[in-house]
Design a protein around this motif. Structure first.
Motif, PDB file in Angstrom:
ATOM      1  N   GLY A 195      37.702  86.770  60.990  1.00  0.00           N
ATOM      2  CA  GLY A 195      38.215  86.501  62.562  1.00  0.00           C
ATOM      3  C   GLY A 195      37.542  85.353  63.039  1.00  0.00           C
ATOM      4  N   THR A 252      39.843  82.720  64.183  1.00  0.00           N
ATOM      5  CA  THR A 252      41.030  83.146  65.321  1.00  0.00           C
ATOM      6  C   THR A 252      41.266  82.099  66.407  1.00  0.00           C
ATOM      7  OG1 THR A 252      40.358  85.249  64.889  1.00  0.00           O
ATOM      8  CG2 THR A 252      41.957  84.933  66.798  1.00  0.00           C
ATOM      9  N   CYS A 271      30.620  83.765  65.678  1.00  0.00           N
ATOM     10  CA  CYS A 271      31.828  84.451  65.671  1.00  0.00           C
ATOM     11  C   CYS A 271      32.518  84.318  67.061  1.00  0.00           C
ATOM     12  CB  CYS A 271      31.486  85.913  65.173  1.00  0.00           C
ATOM     13  SG  CYS A 271      30.515  86.994  66.662  1.00  0.00           S
ATOM     14  N   GLY A 297      36.330  83.285  67.918  1.00  0.00           N
ATOM     15  CA  GLY A 297      37.113  84.243  67.357  1.00  0.00           C
ATOM     16  C   GLY A 297      37.183  85.520  68.422  1.00  0.00           C
ATOM     17  N   ASN A 317      37.268  90.930  63.692  1.00  0.00           N
ATOM     18  CA  ASN A 317      36.291  90.020  64.190  1.00  0.00           C
ATOM     19  C   ASN A 317      35.063  90.522  63.704  1.00  0.00           C
ATOM     20  OD1 ASN A 317      38.554  89.351  66.269  1.00  0.00           O
ATOM     21  ND2 ASN A 317      37.684  87.632  65.951  1.00  0.00           N
TER      22      ASN A 317
END
Lengths: 298, 179
Positions: free
Chosen positions: B48, B51, B104, B107, B134
């Motif tokens: 993720g 994203t 991360c 995302g 995620n």
């Protein structure tokens, strides 16, 4: 991870898609919908088509309609719900109609993959790819779905069992045929339970159940499993043990028979779970699916 | 090898570019258009980090071909802030220390926006379910969930307006194992 090279065509209509498939019949053409089965396959080398035909912009393949064809908008007169092939998992979850009339699909979709994948992956793509451990094949079998396809020889409908090769045979989907919609008969009772593989999100074992209940007695039962074999499969021993029994008494004894019709030696076996363990899990998840089905009905 | 001329609207700016059939949306965004917010993590639709919003929906841009997105509208995390004012979700990720290395975070923030648009007052369980796709390798999920809760409250209070910019950064973090 890059996909291999291929030519890409965006189809403007179903006829256009079929034309491109025909024109490139020797190039191993593949249909691209949401891409959430095909693109991973391209990246990891499981598929290497020379041509992709993107049907993702054909609006007639999208949507959930009760009693009418998604594509032609005409009444099919069966009371069934038609789900366009390009309908996303998120669309399924937003449909109150499906939750009332085919709750087994809603229940399976709720635990399918994750939010972003549900926004993009499609029902038609899921059933066509029919990954071992995918959730919808079991739900489609339990829902008694029919798959509507278009191909060089026109339109036809395929029973979900034949489409998914539920008896171990090849899928009945022909070359250069594409799924247009999935139809499910109304069934207010249904549930799905799975042991999720923590990394892949697929079902190690998943069981879908649809019951027809007539004044406290089970008149009909359709129970199907995914993840245990390479294809989804009906759990006929459970179904037989349920029919004719009272709903409040039958679940436990029927679920115990979930593994009866599957030889552990035939079951999928890998680093994550042996075939024996997968068959062992079936009873637990069959019981959970049946209990969820009862809850939905109540 | 075939190439395609495509048009995208990225963060409300229309762009035209030429991509290979096989170019993934995340690579087109990062390498052709310099939007490095979406990250390349697993490239297999699991983590993720890539994203983005595609026509309003949070999707994993490693599992979309750039050519599939022809004509579509994309929002990356670069499109969240209003000038120097961070989006309320970003402010709360900062205030709650909902990130460690930050890889991360674009995302997480994008998925959070999608969640809060459909469910403005989620339970902690619903937040965890929504963020299932995620992955945070620093394992900072506790503060991420706190950040999403705070963002929901901030958005509800401000009706989507930017929250005040005097976000107090937390400095008295508990010693690991204490809580």
């Amino acid at each position: 991870m890059f996909p291999p090279h291929f030519d890409y065509h965006r189809a403007s209509s179903i006829d256009d898609a079929l034309d491109v498939l025909e024109r490139h019949r020797d190039d191993d053409p593949r249909i691209l919908a949401g891409g959430h089965s095909l693109l991973p396959d391209l990246k990891n080398g499981r598929a290497s088509p020379d041509v992709l035909v993107d049907i993702g912009e054909i609006d007639g393949l999208r949507g959930i309609e009760s009693g009418v064809d998604v594509e032609s908008d005409t009444d099919h007169g069966t009371g069934q719900t038609a789900i366009g092939a390009l309908t996303t998992y998120a669309d399924v979850l937003e449909s109150d109609h499906l939750e009332r009339h085919a709750p087994v699909l809603t229940d399976a979709t709720r635990v399918l993959a994750d939010l972003q994948i549900r926004n993009r992956g499609t029902v038609g793509g899921n059933l066509t790819a029919a990954e071992p451990g995918a959730d919808l094949p079991a739900a489609a079998l339990a829902a008694d779905a029919t798959i509507h396809v278009r191909g060089p020889d026109g339109e036809r409908t395929i029973d979900a069992g034949e489409f998914l090769g539920a008896d171990g045979s090849e899928s009945a989907l022909g070359e250069r045929e594409l799924v247009t919609e999935i139809r499910v008969p109304p069934s207010p009772t249904g549930g799905y339970a799975k042991k999720t593989h923590p990394a892949s999100g697929y079902a190690m074992v998943g069981v879908a159940a649809v019951l027809e209940i007539d004044t406290e007695t089970i008149a009909d039962a359709r129970v199907a499993a995914t993840g245990v074999l390479e294809h989804a499969v009906r759990l006929t021993a459970v179904e037989d043990a349920l029919v004719g029994e009272r709903v409040d008494e039958a679940i436990e004894t029927a679920a115990e028979r979930a593994g009866e019709t599957i030889d552990p030696a035939d079951a999928r076996s890998d680093d994550h779970a042996s075939g024996e363990f997968r068959v062992h899990l079936l009873s637990t998840y069959a019981a959970q699916a049946l209990e969820r089905a009862m809850e939905v009905d109540a | 090898m075939t190439t395609h001329d495509i048009e995208l609207t990225v963060n409300e700016t229309e762009v035209e570019l030429t991509v290979d059939s096989r170019t993934l949306l995340v690579h087109a965004l990062r390498e052709d258009l310099d939007y490095t917010g979406p990250k390349v993590g697993c490239e297999s639709s699991k983590c993720g980090a890539c994203t983005v919003e595609l026509d309003g929906d949070a999707v994993k841009s490693c599992t979309v071909l750039a050519v599939q997105a022809d004509g579509a509208s994309v929002r990356t995390v670069e499109g969240f802030a209003d000038g120097d004012d961070l989006h309320p979700i970003q402010q709360q990720f900062s205030a709650e220390h909902g990130l460690q290395c930050g890889y991360c975070t674009p995302g997480m923030v994008t998925t959070t926006k999608h969640l809060l648009e459909s469910n403005p007052d989620p339970t902690r369980e619903e937040i965890r379910t929504a963020l299932k796709g995620n992955i945070c390798r620093c394992t900072g999920y506790q503060n991420v969930v706190n950040a999403v809760e705070s963002a929901a409250a901030a958005l509800a209070a401000g009706e989507g307006e930017s929250a005040p910019d005097d976000v107090e950064l937390q400095t008295d973090y508990p010693t690991p194992g204490e809580d």
